[in-house]
Design a protein around this motif. Structure first.
Motif, PDB file in Angstrom:
ATOM      1  N   ARG A   1     -14.280 -33.984   3.167  1.00 58.10           N
ATOM      2  CA  ARG A   1     -14.270 -35.441   3.274  1.00 58.10           C
ATOM      3  C   ARG A   1     -15.473 -35.977   4.043  1.00 58.10           C
ATOM      4  O   ARG A   1     -16.049 -37.002   3.670  1.00 58.10           O
ATOM      5  CB  ARG A   1     -12.973 -35.892   3.975  1.00 58.10           C
ATOM      6  CG  ARG A   1     -12.775 -37.395   4.003  1.00 58.10           C
ATOM      7  CD  ARG A   1     -11.680 -37.792   5.005  1.00 58.10           C
ATOM      8  NE  ARG A   1     -10.386 -37.253   4.695  1.00 58.10           N
ATOM      9  CZ  ARG A   1      -9.390 -37.934   4.132  1.00 58.10           C
ATOM     10  NH1 ARG A   1      -9.572 -39.193   3.781  1.00 58.10           N
ATOM     11  NH2 ARG A   1      -8.230 -37.360   3.918  1.00 58.10           N
ATOM     12  N   PHE A   2     -15.851 -35.298   5.118  1.00 58.76           N
ATOM     13  CA  PHE A   2     -16.925 -35.809   5.981  1.00 58.76           C
ATOM     14  C   PHE A   2     -18.232 -35.042   5.795  1.00 58.76           C
ATOM     15  O   PHE A   2     -19.140 -35.157   6.611  1.00 58.76           O
ATOM     16  CB  PHE A   2     -16.475 -35.768   7.438  1.00 58.76           C
ATOM     17  CG  PHE A   2     -15.221 -36.569   7.690  1.00 58.76           C
ATOM     18  CD1 PHE A   2     -15.242 -37.951   7.598  1.00 58.76           C
ATOM     19  CD2 PHE A   2     -14.020 -35.941   7.976  1.00 58.76           C
ATOM     20  CE1 PHE A   2     -14.085 -38.693   7.812  1.00 58.76           C
ATOM     21  CE2 PHE A   2     -12.860 -36.678   8.193  1.00 58.76           C
ATOM     22  CZ  PHE A   2     -12.894 -38.062   8.101  1.00 58.76           C
ATOM     23  N   SER A   3     -18.323 -34.257   4.729  1.00 51.76           N
ATOM     24  CA  SER A   3     -19.563 -33.543   4.448  1.00 51.76           C
ATOM     25  C   SER A   3     -20.541 -34.476   3.730  1.00 51.76           C
ATOM     26  O   SER A   3     -20.197 -35.604   3.364  1.00 51.76           O
ATOM     27  CB  SER A   3     -19.285 -32.313   3.571  1.00 51.76           C
ATOM     28  OG  SER A   3     -18.945 -32.716   2.255  1.00 51.76           O
ATOM     29  N   ASP A   4     -21.777 -34.001   3.513  1.00 49.44           N
ATOM     30  CA  ASP A   4     -22.750 -34.847   2.821  1.00 49.44           C
ATOM     31  C   ASP A   4     -22.490 -34.903   1.318  1.00 49.44           C
ATOM     32  O   ASP A   4     -23.060 -35.732   0.621  1.00 49.44           O
ATOM     33  CB  ASP A   4     -24.184 -34.368   3.095  1.00 49.44           C
ATOM     34  CG  ASP A   4     -24.412 -32.920   2.678  1.00 49.44           C
ATOM     35  OD1 ASP A   4     -23.427 -32.235   2.356  1.00 49.44           O
ATOM     36  OD2 ASP A   4     -25.575 -32.480   2.682  1.00 49.44           O
ATOM     37  N   ARG A   5     -21.620 -34.005   0.793  1.00 49.67           N
ATOM     38  CA  ARG A   5     -21.263 -34.033  -0.623  1.00 49.67           C
ATOM     39  C   ARG A   5     -19.740 -33.910  -0.771  1.00 49.67           C
ATOM     40  O   ARG A   5     -19.220 -32.862  -1.147  1.00 49.67           O
ATOM     41  CB  ARG A   5     -21.947 -32.883  -1.385  1.00 49.67           C
ATOM     42  CG  ARG A   5     -23.452 -33.010  -1.504  1.00 49.67           C
ATOM     43  CD  ARG A   5     -23.864 -34.196  -2.356  1.00 49.67           C
ATOM     44  NE  ARG A   5     -23.379 -34.099  -3.718  1.00 49.67           N
ATOM     45  CZ  ARG A   5     -24.027 -33.470  -4.699  1.00 49.67           C
ATOM     46  NH1 ARG A   5     -25.182 -32.873  -4.455  1.00 49.67           N
ATOM     47  NH2 ARG A   5     -23.531 -33.452  -5.912  1.00 49.67           N
ATOM     48  N   PRO A   6     -18.992 -34.954  -0.437  1.00 45.59           N
ATOM     49  CA  PRO A   6     -17.535 -34.885  -0.592  1.00 45.59           C
ATOM     50  C   PRO A   6     -17.151 -34.761  -2.070  1.00 45.59           C
ATOM     51  O   PRO A   6     -17.937 -35.087  -2.954  1.00 45.59           O
ATOM     52  CB  PRO A   6     -17.051 -36.212  -0.004  1.00 45.59           C
ATOM     53  CG  PRO A   6     -18.214 -37.126  -0.157  1.00 45.59           C
ATOM     54  CD  PRO A   6     -19.439 -36.274   0.022  1.00 45.59           C
ATOM     55  N   VAL A   7     -15.943 -34.281  -2.309  1.00 42.63           N
ATOM     56  CA  VAL A   7     -15.457 -34.158  -3.686  1.00 42.63           C
ATOM     57  C   VAL A   7     -15.345 -35.553  -4.296  1.00 42.63           C
ATOM     58  O   VAL A   7     -14.754 -36.459  -3.711  1.00 42.63           O
ATOM     59  CB  VAL A   7     -14.095 -33.437  -3.720  1.00 42.63           C
ATOM     60  CG1 VAL A   7     -13.543 -33.410  -5.138  1.00 42.63           C
ATOM     61  CG2 VAL A   7     -14.239 -32.015  -3.176  1.00 42.63           C
ATOM     62  N   ASP A   8     -15.927 -35.717  -5.467  1.00 41.23           N
ATOM     63  CA  ASP A   8     -15.915 -37.022  -6.125  1.00 41.23           C
ATOM     64  C   ASP A   8     -14.633 -37.248  -6.909  1.00 41.23           C
ATOM     65  O   ASP A   8     -14.106 -38.359  -6.943  1.00 41.23           O
ATOM     66  CB  ASP A   8     -17.119 -37.125  -7.062  1.00 41.23           C
ATOM     67  CG  ASP A   8     -17.194 -38.484  -7.747  1.00 41.23           C
ATOM     68  OD1 ASP A   8     -17.264 -39.491  -7.027  1.00 41.23           O
ATOM     69  OD2 ASP A   8     -17.157 -38.529  -8.990  1.00 41.23           O
ATOM     70  N   LEU A   9     -14.111 -36.196  -7.551  1.00 39.78           N
ATOM     71  CA  LEU A   9     -12.979 -36.370  -8.467  1.00 39.78           C
ATOM     72  C   LEU A   9     -12.025 -35.195  -8.371  1.00 39.78           C
ATOM     73  O   LEU A   9     -12.444 -34.034  -8.418  1.00 39.78           O
ATOM     74  CB  LEU A   9     -13.500 -36.491  -9.908  1.00 39.78           C
ATOM     75  CG  LEU A   9     -12.463 -36.582 -11.034  1.00 39.78           C
ATOM     76  CD1 LEU A   9     -11.638 -37.865 -10.920  1.00 39.78           C
ATOM     77  CD2 LEU A   9     -13.157 -36.523 -12.401  1.00 39.78           C
ATOM     78  N   LEU A  10     -10.743 -35.501  -8.241  1.00 39.55           N
ATOM     79  CA  LEU A  10      -9.667 -34.511  -8.314  1.00 39.55           C
ATOM     80  C   LEU A  10      -8.896 -34.760  -9.594  1.00 39.55           C
ATOM     81  O   LEU A  10      -8.427 -35.882  -9.829  1.00 39.55           O
ATOM     82  CB  LEU A  10      -8.736 -34.645  -7.099  1.00 39.55           C
ATOM     83  CG  LEU A  10      -7.456 -33.803  -7.108  1.00 39.55           C
ATOM     84  CD1 LEU A  10      -7.774 -32.316  -7.022  1.00 39.55           C
ATOM     85  CD2 LEU A  10      -6.531 -34.214  -5.959  1.00 39.55           C
ATOM     86  N   VAL A  11      -8.768 -33.737 -10.443  1.00 39.25           N
ATOM     87  CA  VAL A  11      -8.042 -33.872 -11.701  1.00 39.25           C
ATOM     88  C   VAL A  11      -6.767 -33.040 -11.639  1.00 39.25           C
ATOM     89  O   VAL A  11      -6.812 -31.839 -11.364  1.00 39.25           O
ATOM     90  CB  VAL A  11      -8.903 -33.426 -12.908  1.00 39.25           C
ATOM     91  CG1 VAL A  11      -8.099 -33.546 -14.208  1.00 39.25           C
ATOM     92  CG2 VAL A  11     -10.177 -34.254 -12.995  1.00 39.25           C
ATOM     93  N   LEU A  12      -5.629 -33.696 -11.866  1.00 41.54           N
ATOM     94  CA  LEU A  12      -4.323 -33.037 -11.944  1.00 41.54           C
ATOM     95  C   LEU A  12      -3.815 -33.266 -13.356  1.00 41.54           C
ATOM     96  O   LEU A  12      -3.285 -34.331 -13.661  1.00 41.54           O
ATOM     97  CB  LEU A  12      -3.362 -33.628 -10.910  1.00 41.54           C
ATOM     98  CG  LEU A  12      -3.870 -33.687  -9.466  1.00 41.54           C
ATOM     99  CD1 LEU A  12      -2.864 -34.417  -8.581  1.00 41.54           C
ATOM    100  CD2 LEU A  12      -4.135 -32.290  -8.922  1.00 41.54           C
ATOM    101  N   SER A  13      -3.984 -32.265 -14.228  1.00 31.75           N
ATOM    102  CA  SER A  13      -3.776 -32.541 -15.652  1.00 31.75           C
ATOM    103  C   SER A  13      -2.369 -32.237 -16.158  1.00 31.75           C
ATOM    104  O   SER A  13      -2.118 -32.362 -17.350  1.00 31.75           O
ATOM    105  CB  SER A  13      -4.799 -31.771 -16.498  1.00 31.75           C
ATOM    106  OG  SER A  13      -4.559 -30.383 -16.455  1.00 31.75           O
ATOM    107  N   ALA A  14      -1.463 -31.857 -15.282  1.00 30.94           N
ATOM    108  CA  ALA A  14      -0.093 -31.587 -15.761  1.00 30.94           C
ATOM    109  C   ALA A  14       0.925 -31.979 -14.707  1.00 30.94           C
ATOM    110  O   ALA A  14       1.799 -31.199 -14.344  1.00 30.94           O
ATOM    111  CB  ALA A  14       0.068 -30.110 -16.136  1.00 30.94           C
TER     112      ALA A  14
END
Length: 392
Positions: free
Chosen positions: A291-304
């Motif tokens: 969360r506080f890094s210089d490249r936080p995760v942009d997208l979380l996909v929960l497909s089911a």
């Protein structure tokens, strides 16, 4: 309680705004919007029982995008209020539809769209809800040339996808890219960078009493052919591996093709790994570590994933998953869907992203692909997918 006080204050302010002349009415509506934002953030904090899971409000990016309209539907016992923002402009629409009538139509719609054998039973409630929630503001949407509609849903409206509302000839999806957010002020002002790498996790074979998802192999292969990625499936998809990969970082998307469930009590919500159930707190610890890094995760996909029909708190948990995990956006489904059609939709979503589409636009393109396929045109196949959080 505090949430009830916020609601009562918004109710009174909306009543008052209708009696005022501009610019006093505009000032009153801005105050209502701020109250609603505070209320929605408080609801998410209340659901997760942790203020630290939900950051302080940040500046909204919506005002800079004239093509984006933001809809706050508010359901009261005696009426429904629609507060709509077009950039800095705010408009109020009062609809004489009470909570019991609206809730009844919502229940009928959810039952029909979740069952692919229901035929066209969804049309009547979908058209009713369109008439109440979209038709009053349609001229303003057209005048503003809006192409994206962001909804901050209230109460039972969290349990249905707005994409399936129907004007008698077309679904709302066919008019607009659609996103939802528990509060617009929780959407950051920084646009996402291009996709770097994707972390793929999936369950294919039956495990821990859950059915297998055989088309997950196709789903992950399709994503891997589109973006650089690393994949873990079945015995390879364990909670320790997820934690290790997230600590190493470098992933802009985390994709979870596995059974997931959102419950009224967030502590009973989970994702299925091969070795264990991953709780929302554990998912926050893993994915949120960036969360506080210089490249936080942009997208979380929960497909089911799925929420129980009519469970407003479970749907609030789904809507808050992006905030909980510290990602900019989440793509998830309101109910468990067909394995084959999901693999097709997800593959097309990633192909659209690779073509530089924004996330809401990419989801719309993937949903339209299924809608225009006779085998998967029923809303049960394409409607449950929601883009939550940052739509860009």
């Amino acid at each position: 309680d505090v949430l009830a006080l916020y609601e009562e204050y918004a109710d009174l302010m909306l009543e008052r705004a209708r009696t005022l002349e501009a610019p006093a009415a505009a000032a009153a509506l801005r105050e209502v919007r701020q109250t609603l934002e505070t209320l929605r953030v408080a609801e998410v904090r209340n659901y997760f029982e942790n203020r630290c899971s939900v950051p302080e409000s940040v500046a909204s990016p919506a005002a800079a995008r004239e093509s984006v309209a933001v809809l706050y539907p508010l359901v009261f016992e005696d009426r429904t209020e629609l507060l709509v923002s077009f950039g800095e402009e705010l408009r109020q629409y009062t609809v004489p539809v009470d909570l019991p009538a609206l809730a009844s139509a919502i229940r009928s719609l959810r039952q029909a769209i979740e069952d692919p054998e229901s035929g066209a039973d969804y049309l009547r409630p979908a058209q009713l809800l369109y008439r109440w929630l979209i038709e009053p503001l349609q001229p303003a949407l057209e005048a503003a040339a809006s192409t994206t509609l962001i909804v901050v849903p209230d109460g039972p409206l969290r349990t249905i996808p707005f994409a399936v509302l129907h004007d008698g000839s077309r679904f709302l999806l066919e008019r607009y890219s659609i996103g939802i957010t528990p509060a617009l002020s929780l959407v950051g002002a920084v646009s996402a960078e291009p996709v770097s790498r994707v972390l793929l996790n999936g369950i294919i074979a039956p495990t821990r009493g859950f059915a297998g998802l055989p088309f997950v192999a196709e789903e992950l292969a399709s994503i891997g052919a589109t973006f650089p990625s690393r994949a873990y499936t079945d015995e390879g998809f364990v909670s320790a591996t997820l934690e290790r990969e997230m600590v190493e970082g470098g992933y802009s998307i985390v994709h979870m093709a596995t059974h997931a469930q959102f419950a009224a009590d967030y502590r009973r919500s989970f994702l299925l790994a091969h070795d264990d159930l991953i709780t929302m707190d554990e998912l926050e610890d893993a994915v949120g570590s960036q969360r506080f890094s210089d490249r936080p995760v942009d997208l979380l996909v929960l497909s089911a994933c799925r929420t129980a029909e009519g469970d407003e708190r479970a749907a609030l948990g789904l809507a808050g998953v992006a905030v909980k995990t510290g990602v900019r956006s989440a793509l998830a489904s309101l109910w468990a869907v067909n394995d084959e059609s999901t693999a097709r939709l997800v593959g097309e979503f990633y192909r659209q992203l690779a073509g530089d589409a924004g996330k809401a636009d990419a989801l719309r393109g993937a949903q339209l692909m299924l809608l225009n396929d006779a085998r998967h045109s029923h809303p049960a196949y394409w409607a449950p997918f929601l883009l939550i959080g940052d739509w860009r």
